[in-house]
Structure formats: C-alpha cells, structure tokens
Enzyme design. Structure first.
Site, PDB file in Angstrom:
ATOM      1  N   CYS A 181      -2.960  -6.040   6.720  1.00 26.06           N
ATOM      2  CA  CYS A 181      -1.533  -6.089   6.384  1.00 26.06           C
ATOM      3  C   CYS A 181      -0.641  -5.661   7.542  1.00 26.06           C
ATOM      4  CB  CYS A 181      -1.251  -5.226   5.155  1.00 26.06           C
ATOM      5  SG  CYS A 181      -1.767  -3.506   5.335  1.00 26.06           S
ATOM      6  N   GLU A 232       1.923  -0.455  -1.329  1.00 28.27           N
ATOM      7  CA  GLU A 232       1.549  -0.752   0.056  1.00 28.27           C
ATOM      8  C   GLU A 232       1.426  -2.265   0.163  1.00 28.27           C
ATOM      9  OE1 GLU A 232       1.802   1.390   2.185  1.00 28.27           O
ATOM     10  OE2 GLU A 232       1.656   3.262   1.063  1.00 28.27           O
TER      11      GLU A 232
END
EC number: 1.2.1.82
Length: 533
Positions: free
Chosen positions: A260, A226
């Site tokens: 993110c 991720e």
C-alpha cells in the site's frame, strides 16, 4: 530457506449462524475483566510468539500457496516481523500500561491526584488484507492483546491458506474465549459488521474502508483505517540517481508491488529522466540476472481479477513502456514495468496500481512536481523524496502524506516500533509499537479530591461569592506574555520571573546559578575595592 511441504486444511467458511455466538463469547470474556490483568496479557503475547515459531512452516507454506511468496520475504516481512513486534510489546508493556501522573496543574488543584489510566477499549474487530496476510492481521492483534482487549479476527478470503493457518494457530494457542477467527467473504464480513464493537481495525482498499466507516458510524464505533493511495516519488536532478533507481525498484518488486505504501508514479526532473531510466534497467538486471519470471524471489499477483486490473492499466496506457512489460496470466505473473507518460489523464496516473508497475512523469521544476502530486492525490499514504536537503524539506513542507521517506522507498513503514498510518482518505489512526497499544486503549482521566479539601472548595458552591472567585483567579490564572497583535512582550513581570528563575530554562537550578554569579560578582567587586583602598 524454502517453505516446507505442509498440509493446510481446505478453506472453511464460518457458518453465518455461528458468528453471533463467537462475538458474544469475546464480549463476555472482556466483561469478566480477566483481560485487564497485565500478567494475563503477557502470557498471551508470549504464547503468540512461540506459536509463530511453532507454526512457521505452516504459515510460510500458506504464503507460498496464496501469493507464491518466497521463503525469504515470508520470513523477513511476515513471520519474523511479527515475532519482533511481539517481543517489543512484551518488553515494553508495563511502561505502556503504566498510569500517568499529571503534573501540569494549577497549584490549587495539585492535591487532587489527577492521573490518566490506560484502559482497554473492549472487544475489537480486526479485518485483514491479502497483501501481507500474516503481518497485517497479527500486528494489530499484538496491539489489542497488549491493550487488554478481546478480538475477533477476519482474515482476507483472497488468501485462504493463510486464513486457515492463522485460525489453527490462534485458536489452538491463545485463549479461545478471548480471541477467535471468522473466515469467509462478504456475507461473513457483513454479519460481523452487524455486531457491536468497541473498535474496528480495517486494512484494505479505500472503497471497502468507506463502507466499513459508514456502517461503524451507525453505532458510533471508532475505526482505525489503513488504506492506500496514489503515492508519489520525487527524483530531482540533485538526487543520487543510481541509488534512487535501485531503492525505488526494490519498492516495486517486494511482494510484487502489492504494498500500500509503494510508489504509483515517479516525478523526475526531465534533465535526468533518461539517466534515471537507464539506472532502473541496471537495478532490474542486478536483482533479476536471469529475468524476473525465473526468479524464486518474486511473488505473483493474488488472483486473476487483480491480474486483469493491472493488465488493463498497461493495455490502455498511452505512455511508452521503458522497462518490463511481460505478462503471463497462467502464472499471474506481471514483470516489473515502468511506463513513461506525459498526461495526468493516462490510466497509469488515474488508478492505484497495487502491483509491480509504475509510471514515470518528467517535470520541469520541483514546483511543477509538487503541483502534480497535490493534484493527483492530496493525502496519499506515503511519499518518497530523493534530492538534496532543501528539496526534500520543501517536499515534506508542501505535501501531506500518511508517512514519508527520504532517500528510500517506504522504509518509514517497515519498522515494527514506528507508528504507521494514513491521513485524510488514505486512512485514519496509526498503529505499531506503542501506537498499537494506544490504538486499542482508552485514556481515562481520574481525579481524587481529598475529603479534607472541602473547606477550600467553597468557591464552587452556591450561593456564589465573587470575592472568593477573584481570590481563586489570582492563584490559578496565568498572565499572557503577548499583546493583542500577538507580539511577545517582555515587561517588568517577565524580568522579575527571569531573575527569580521561574518559567525560564534551568528552573530553580538556573536561578541558583544566576544568583551565585551575582553574589560572587558582588563579593569580587567588594574585594577589589578593598584592595585598592
């Protein structure tokens, strides 16, 4: 609710020579098969749920210490979020883990009891980031426990208080032979990467993610990465500009923009760019009536290195700061900042900001916006689109991203039951909800051939008999309903199957209804003829 005053142990690095034993214990525990027991998994998940409740004050104090994260965000996006994730796994685990019977089989194989068993991958390594140091470590752990894996957890050394609080919580409440925390920096991570894992889950930068992937490839270890990316937001002239500004502002102030999925830049129609900027300023004032620096809700940048990285982007930009711009290194404070730019070569467009700053790039058309976004980063982790339905559909069709959000800022990645993951160089794999269970699960196909069937399996044994193969093919091979040009052809066979009701909508029930109509029509016609006679 403010974080309580809680004493958190000083950061303690796990000795390098202790790491092999920690990993060996986790592997031995998995080899004992006790983690395959569904009730054992449920007990561990229930213990984790109550541990989060009991250690809440400690975890929130750690978040305040590491990130100056306020109690509201600490509860909402970290502790309470993981508790809900735990409950979802607990409430659905039996369904997730249930063996699936395979039904789409040729009739000749229907007696072989094909099924897919959900089996744990084994012992996994979870490497967490600093931005959501509780959620992004414990959410993967929930999936690993649910799947029946053992796990070694490596929290970020950049959030040392959170690392120590989680270590105490996990190792005091969960099965210590199955779950352990290793603390440290690069040397400790390198030592962990020398161990053999059945899967590695990493959340962090693309730079470190590529190192993890290369090392894992040496032992053919699967990874879930991720990562992040330069995420675009699109704002067309048909968008609700006030709403777009408010929601995008939220996306850059939550956790001080250290998210993110948050937007790196906004591609806004040039005809409404000035209006959009004014709405940004209004949203800023609404959220921070006394200024962002005075707000107890705004987090700080994690450390001086990242502060200076973000500061450098603002120092070197050729663009115009149209909102914000204040910085204070002594507090690691950076004001939410928007920069109007006109070049893709500007530092604001070249690097992922991972902070409360973003650029605004006016465009002439949606064509230009899509061209720029695909040029800046073809596979970002997220994209956000504000416009009418045809515009947002086009954006989804013409740009790839890990996830996408229409009329909001990365909310697609905020719900614990919804799969979340990247694509291309923004990540591999997905987790959360059922996807978390699947992430740590091996889907094992099993067939069971009855002993009495051997007389019907002569076709597979040597010496081969072509007549038997032809017979099998007549039973098992399906006929295409298309020609060599790819055009669907509805020949006599199609209409035969249609009237029989097989392979059409409604199946047998549909066929019965059609035949009832035919029969009723026949008798009605006969009745009317009799009446006329």
């Amino acid at each position: 609710m403010a974080a309580s005053k809680v004493e958190i142990a000083p950061f303690e690095v796990t000795p390098l020579d202790a790491i092999p034993a920690v990993c060996s214990t986790a592997r031995a525990t998995f080899a004992s098969h006790k983690t395959k027991n569904l009730q054992w998994r449920l007990v561990q998940l229930r213990k984790l749920y109550w541990a989060l409740d009991d250690f809440k004050a400690s975890l929130m104090a750690a978040l305040q210490q590491d990130l100056r994260k306020g109690g509201y965000e600490s509860d909402f996006t970290e502790v309470d979020w993981v508790k809900n994730d735990c409950l979802h796994m607990i409430n659905n685990l039996e369904t997730f883990a249930k063996t699936e019977k395979l039904k789409d089989l040729p009739v000749t194989y229907s007696m072989m009891n094909f099924r897919v068993k959900k089996e744990p991958l084994g012992t996994v390594l979870i490497i967490g980031p600093y931005n959501f140091p509780i959620q992004l470590v414990l959410a993967p752990l929930v999936g690993a426990i649910g799947a029946g894996c053992t796990a070694v957890i490596k929290p970020s050394e950049l959030t040392p208080a959170c690392a120590m609080a989680m270590k105490e919580m996990i190792e005091s409440r969960l099965d210590r032979d199955a779950f352990a925390v290793v603390n440290g920096g690069v040397p400790e991570t390198n030592a962990l990467m020398e161990e053999k894992w059945d899967k590695i889950m990493f959340t962090g930068s693309a730079q470190v993610g590529s190192i993890i992937a290369r090392k894992a490839a040496e032992t053919l270890t699967p990874v879930c990465l991720e990562l992040g990316g330069r995420n675009p937001a699109f704002v067309t002239k048909k968008a609700n500009l006030a709403l777009a500004a408010r929601r995008l502002m939220w996306g850059k102030v939550l956790n001080a923009g250290q998210v993110c999925m948050s937007h790196n830049y906004v591609l806004v129609d040039k005809d409404v760019a000035d209006t959009f900027i004014e709405f940004l300023k209004i949203a800023y004032k609404d959220m921070f009536p006394n200024g962002a620096k005075a707000s107890p809700d705004l987090s700080r940048i994690v450390n001086a290195r990242h502060f200076n990285r973000i500061k450098k982007m603002l120092d070197e930009t050729k663009g115009k700061i149209v909102m914000g711009g204040e910085m204070d290194e002594s507090e690691l404070y950076i004001e939410p900042t928007a920069v109007l730019v006109d070049s893709l070569d500007d530092p604001m467009m070249q690097e992922e900001s991972f902070g409360p700053i973003f650029s605004i790039y006016p465009v002439d058309t949606l064509d230009q916006a899509l061209s720029i976004a695909n040029n800046v980063h073809r596979t970002p982790l997220a994209l956000m689109a504000f416009g009418d339905k045809s515009e947002t559909n086009r954006i989804l069709d013409e740009m790839t991203s890990g996830g996408a959000c229409i009329n909001d800022s990365y909310f697609h990645g905020a719900v614990h039951t919804v799969p979340f993951g990247g694509v291309g160089d923004s990540g591999w794999g997905a987790y959360r909800g059922k996807a978390s269970f699947d992430n740590f699960t091996h889907f094992r196909t099993v067939s069971e051939t009855p002993t009495w069937m051997d007389r019907f399996l002569r076709v597979r044994y040597m010496p081969y008999d072509w007549s038997e193969l032809r017979l099998l093919q007549r039973w098992t091979n399906k006929k295409p309903n298309f020609d060599r040009q790819g055009t669907v052809a509805k020949g006599s066979e199609y209409w035969m199957w249609y009237f029989l009701g097989l392979g059409t909508k409604g199946g047998v029930k549909g066929a019965l209804m059609r035949w009832l109509v035919v029969v009723a029509g026949y008798y009605l016609s006969a009745y009317m003829k009799a009446r006329r006679a």
